[in-house]
Design an enzyme around this catalytic site. Structure first.
Site, PDB file in Angstrom:
ATOM      1  N   ASP A  11      28.396 -29.037  14.067  1.00  0.00           N
ATOM      2  CA  ASP A  11      27.111 -28.316  14.158  1.00  0.00           C
ATOM      3  C   ASP A  11      26.328 -28.724  15.414  1.00  0.00           C
ATOM      4  O   ASP A  11      26.426 -29.868  15.876  1.00  0.00           O
ATOM      5  CB  ASP A  11      26.288 -28.608  12.899  1.00  0.00           C
ATOM      6  CG  ASP A  11      25.151 -27.603  12.730  1.00  0.00           C
ATOM      7  OD1 ASP A  11      25.247 -26.478  13.262  1.00  0.00           O
ATOM      8  OD2 ASP A  11      24.154 -27.949  12.063  1.00  0.00           O
ATOM      9  N   TRP A  16      22.628 -26.942  21.712  1.00  0.00           N
ATOM     10  CA  TRP A  16      23.073 -27.593  22.955  1.00  0.00           C
ATOM     11  C   TRP A  16      22.864 -26.643  24.138  1.00  0.00           C
ATOM     12  O   TRP A  16      22.359 -27.050  25.190  1.00  0.00           O
ATOM     13  CB  TRP A  16      24.554 -27.973  22.827  1.00  0.00           C
ATOM     14  CG  TRP A  16      25.111 -28.703  24.009  1.00  0.00           C
ATOM     15  CD1 TRP A  16      25.177 -30.049  24.183  1.00  0.00           C
ATOM     16  CD2 TRP A  16      25.673 -28.116  25.193  1.00  0.00           C
ATOM     17  NE1 TRP A  16      25.750 -30.345  25.397  1.00  0.00           N
ATOM     18  CE2 TRP A  16      26.069 -29.173  26.037  1.00  0.00           C
ATOM     19  CE3 TRP A  16      25.895 -26.807  25.614  1.00  0.00           C
ATOM     20  CZ2 TRP A  16      26.658 -28.968  27.283  1.00  0.00           C
ATOM     21  CZ3 TRP A  16      26.477 -26.592  26.856  1.00  0.00           C
ATOM     22  CH2 TRP A  16      26.858 -27.672  27.676  1.00  0.00           C
ATOM     23  N   SER A  56      31.598 -20.563   8.996  1.00  0.00           N
ATOM     24  CA  SER A  56      31.443 -20.429   7.547  1.00  0.00           C
ATOM     25  C   SER A  56      31.364 -18.954   7.152  1.00  0.00           C
ATOM     26  O   SER A  56      31.094 -18.087   7.991  1.00  0.00           O
ATOM     27  CB  SER A  56      30.168 -21.147   7.084  1.00  0.00           C
ATOM     28  OG  SER A  56      29.019 -20.397   7.452  1.00  0.00           O
ATOM     29  N   GLU A  58      29.055 -17.717   5.545  1.00  0.00           N
ATOM     30  CA  GLU A  58      27.656 -17.328   5.765  1.00  0.00           C
ATOM     31  C   GLU A  58      27.378 -17.046   7.251  1.00  0.00           C
ATOM     32  O   GLU A  58      26.445 -16.303   7.578  1.00  0.00           O
ATOM     33  CB  GLU A  58      26.715 -18.424   5.274  1.00  0.00           C
ATOM     34  CG  GLU A  58      26.635 -18.552   3.748  1.00  0.00           C
ATOM     35  CD  GLU A  58      27.824 -19.297   3.122  1.00  0.00           C
ATOM     36  OE1 GLU A  58      28.590 -19.956   3.859  1.00  0.00           O
ATOM     37  OE2 GLU A  58      27.984 -19.187   1.889  1.00  0.00           O
ATOM     38  N   ASN A  59      28.198 -17.615   8.142  1.00  0.00           N
ATOM     39  CA  ASN A  59      27.984 -17.383   9.579  1.00  0.00           C
ATOM     40  C   ASN A  59      28.218 -15.927   9.984  1.00  0.00           C
ATOM     41  O   ASN A  59      27.816 -15.509  11.074  1.00  0.00           O
ATOM     42  CB  ASN A  59      28.872 -18.300  10.433  1.00  0.00           C
ATOM     43  CG  ASN A  59      28.469 -19.769  10.388  1.00  0.00           C
ATOM     44  OD1 ASN A  59      29.316 -20.636  10.543  1.00  0.00           O
ATOM     45  ND2 ASN A  59      27.185 -20.070  10.200  1.00  0.00           N
ATOM     46  N   ARG A  62      25.278 -13.929  11.325  1.00  0.00           N
ATOM     47  CA  ARG A  62      24.710 -14.142  12.669  1.00  0.00           C
ATOM     48  C   ARG A  62      24.821 -12.867  13.513  1.00  0.00           C
ATOM     49  O   ARG A  62      25.640 -11.994  13.224  1.00  0.00           O
ATOM     50  CB  ARG A  62      25.471 -15.274  13.357  1.00  0.00           C
ATOM     51  CG  ARG A  62      25.406 -16.569  12.569  1.00  0.00           C
ATOM     52  CD  ARG A  62      25.001 -17.683  13.434  1.00  0.00           C
ATOM     53  NE  ARG A  62      24.940 -18.936  12.702  1.00  0.00           N
ATOM     54  CZ  ARG A  62      25.157 -20.111  13.250  1.00  0.00           C
ATOM     55  NH1 ARG A  62      25.477 -20.188  14.532  1.00  0.00           N
ATOM     56  NH2 ARG A  62      25.042 -21.212  12.549  1.00  0.00           N
ATOM     57  N   SER A 174      26.431 -27.542   3.783  1.00  0.00           N
ATOM     58  CA  SER A 174      26.514 -26.111   4.127  1.00  0.00           C
ATOM     59  C   SER A 174      27.804 -25.462   3.601  1.00  0.00           C
ATOM     60  O   SER A 174      28.519 -24.765   4.323  1.00  0.00           O
ATOM     61  CB  SER A 174      26.395 -25.914   5.650  1.00  0.00           C
ATOM     62  OG  SER A 174      25.177 -26.452   6.127  1.00  0.00           O
ATOM     63  N   GLU A 185      33.208 -40.129   1.934  1.00  0.00           N
ATOM     64  CA  GLU A 185      32.113 -40.827   2.619  1.00  0.00           C
ATOM     65  C   GLU A 185      31.495 -39.834   3.597  1.00  0.00           C
ATOM     66  O   GLU A 185      32.205 -39.080   4.266  1.00  0.00           O
ATOM     67  CB  GLU A 185      32.657 -42.043   3.382  1.00  0.00           C
ATOM     68  CG  GLU A 185      33.270 -43.102   2.493  1.00  0.00           C
ATOM     69  CD  GLU A 185      32.249 -43.731   1.548  1.00  0.00           C
ATOM     70  OE1 GLU A 185      31.079 -43.878   1.931  1.00  0.00           O
ATOM     71  OE2 GLU A 185      32.634 -44.073   0.410  1.00  0.00           O
TER      72      GLU A 185
HETATM   73  C1  IPE Z   1      27.829 -24.574  14.453  1.00  0.00           C
HETATM   74  O1  IPE Z   1      26.999 -24.482  15.587  1.00  0.00           O
HETATM   75  C2  IPE Z   1      29.086 -23.814  14.646  1.00  0.00           C
HETATM   76  C3  IPE Z   1      29.086 -22.454  14.118  1.00  0.00           C
HETATM   77  C4  IPE Z   1      28.251 -21.953  13.281  1.00  0.00           C
HETATM   78  C5  IPE Z   1      30.150 -21.622  14.579  1.00  0.00           C
HETATM   79  P1  IPE Z   1      25.676 -23.675  15.491  1.00  0.00           P
HETATM   80  O2  IPE Z   1      25.864 -22.334  16.124  1.00  0.00           O
HETATM   81  O3  IPE Z   1      25.204 -23.630  14.100  1.00  0.00           O
HETATM   82  O4  IPE Z   1      24.670 -24.501  16.381  1.00  0.00           O
HETATM   83  P2  IPE Z   1      23.150 -24.788  16.022  1.00  0.00           P
HETATM   84  O5  IPE Z   1      23.146 -25.558  14.746  1.00  0.00           O
HETATM   85  O6  IPE Z   1      22.469 -23.473  15.902  1.00  0.00           O
HETATM   86  O7  IPE Z   1      22.672 -25.578  17.175  1.00  0.00           O
HETATM   87  C1  IPE Z   2      27.635 -25.229   9.260  1.00  0.00           C
HETATM   88  O1  IPE Z   2      26.699 -25.033  10.262  1.00  0.00           O
HETATM   89  C2  IPE Z   2      28.859 -24.395   9.563  1.00  0.00           C
HETATM   90  C3  IPE Z   2      29.638 -24.808  10.704  1.00  0.00           C
HETATM   91  C4  IPE Z   2      29.460 -25.875  11.434  1.00  0.00           C
HETATM   92  C5  IPE Z   2      30.741 -23.953  11.015  1.00  0.00           C
HETATM   93  P1  IPE Z   2      25.510 -23.990  10.069  1.00  0.00           P
HETATM   94  O2  IPE Z   2      24.697 -24.072  11.312  1.00  0.00           O
HETATM   95  O3  IPE Z   2      26.054 -22.664   9.724  1.00  0.00           O
HETATM   96  O4  IPE Z   2      24.747 -24.571   8.806  1.00  0.00           O
HETATM   97  P2  IPE Z   2      23.225 -24.410   8.359  1.00  0.00           P
HETATM   98  O5  IPE Z   2      22.929 -22.924   8.398  1.00  0.00           O
HETATM   99  O6  IPE Z   2      22.386 -25.177   9.331  1.00  0.00           O
HETATM  100  O7  IPE Z   2      23.176 -24.999   6.997  1.00  0.00           O
HETATM  101 MG    MG Z   3      23.987 -24.880  12.968  1.00  0.00          MG
END
Ligand code: IPE
Ligand code: IPE
Ligand code: MG
Length: 217
Positions: A11, A16, A56, A58-59, A62, A174, A185
């Site tokens: 994450d 970044w 995920s 849920e992603n 996006r 998540s 752990e």
């Molecule tokens: C996690 O990185 C990876 C994926 C969801 C593919 P994020 O895209 O969630 O990065 P942040 O948490 O928004 O910085």
């Molecule tokens: C968890 O990151 C999923 C991955 C790293 C692929 P998210 O950025 O989707 O999680 P939340 O939304 O902050 O819980």
């Molecule tokens: Mg994230």
């Protein structure tokens, strides 16, 4: 003690990029580089299985531009990987774009006989969905017990993760490995995923070695 199975919740890639004034999509290519560094060190230190949470279920909510950027990184890596890891996927590949799913399946087939570390990539993954699917499968087959249920999970045959490392600063799972994480752990690292280094892996293994696992006993 060395963790046999280490799982990484990768994450912090979007943040970044944002912190550098770049579009969030720029974070995913950097995230891939960090993933390769982390996996190399994880294997060098002696783990036999690593899992990465790449996308995920849920992603999918996006913006299309962001999911396209993630899938393009995944596809490119799957088609070009020629190392020794044995790669397997968990998650609903039918929901991801067909060209990406095909490359993923090819990669799994192409590396099935490899002798390196086993790499599990969670793509379109939801621990809750996996549990529901496993319950459905096990119920069709008859009596549900721990053995039949665990064989119906997508993680069948894998050791439970000994150590789950989440970067990015959030302290949650998540939806990751909700069944398998029962006695894992947990380590939360206050660094964005693209900033992860081999030294962070050394530190994670060191942290794990200092813990006392009791499994309730
Ligand atoms: C996690 O990185 C990876 C994926 C969801 C593919 P994020 O895209 O969630 O990065 P942040 O948490 O928004 O910085
Ligand atoms: C968890 O990151 C999923 C991955 C790293 C692929 P998210 O950025 O989707 O999680 P939340 O939304 O902050 O819980
Ligand atoms: Mg994230």
């Amino acid at each position: 003690m060395i963790p046999r199975h280490v799982a990484y919740i990768m994450d912090g890639n979007g943040r970044w990029a944002e912190r550098r004034g770049l579009p969030r999509t720029a974070g995913y290519a950097e995230g891939l580089k960090a993933m390769l560094t982390v996996l190399r060190r994880t294997e060098e230190l002696g783990a036999d299985t690593a899992t990465v949470y790449a996308f995920s279920a849920e992603n999918f909510a996006r913006p299309a531009e962001e999911t396209a950027a993630i899938f393009s990184v995944v596809k490119e890596w799957c088609s070009s990987y020629d190392g020794d890891m044995k790669v397997r996927f968990i998650g609903d590949l039918s929901r991801i774009p067909a060209d990406v799913g095909n490359e993923a399946e090819n990669l799994a087939a192409r590396t099935a006989a490899n002798g390196g570390m086993q790499l599990v990539i969670a793509l379109g993954y939801s621990g809750r969905e996996d549990i529901v699917n496993a319950a459905r499968t096990a119920a069709k087959q008859g009596e549900i017990d721990r053995e039949s249920f665990e064989k119906a999970l997508s993680t069948r045959g894998l050791p439970a993760p000994d150590l789950i490392v989440r970067s990015g600063g959030e302290k949650r799972l998540s939806g990751f490995m909700l069944y398998e994480a029962a006695y894992s752990e947990l380590l939360f690292v206050d660094k964005l995923w693209p900033d992860m280094t081999a030294e962070d892996v050394d530190a994670a293994f060191g942290d794990f070695a200092a813990r006392t696992r009791k499994f309730g006993a």
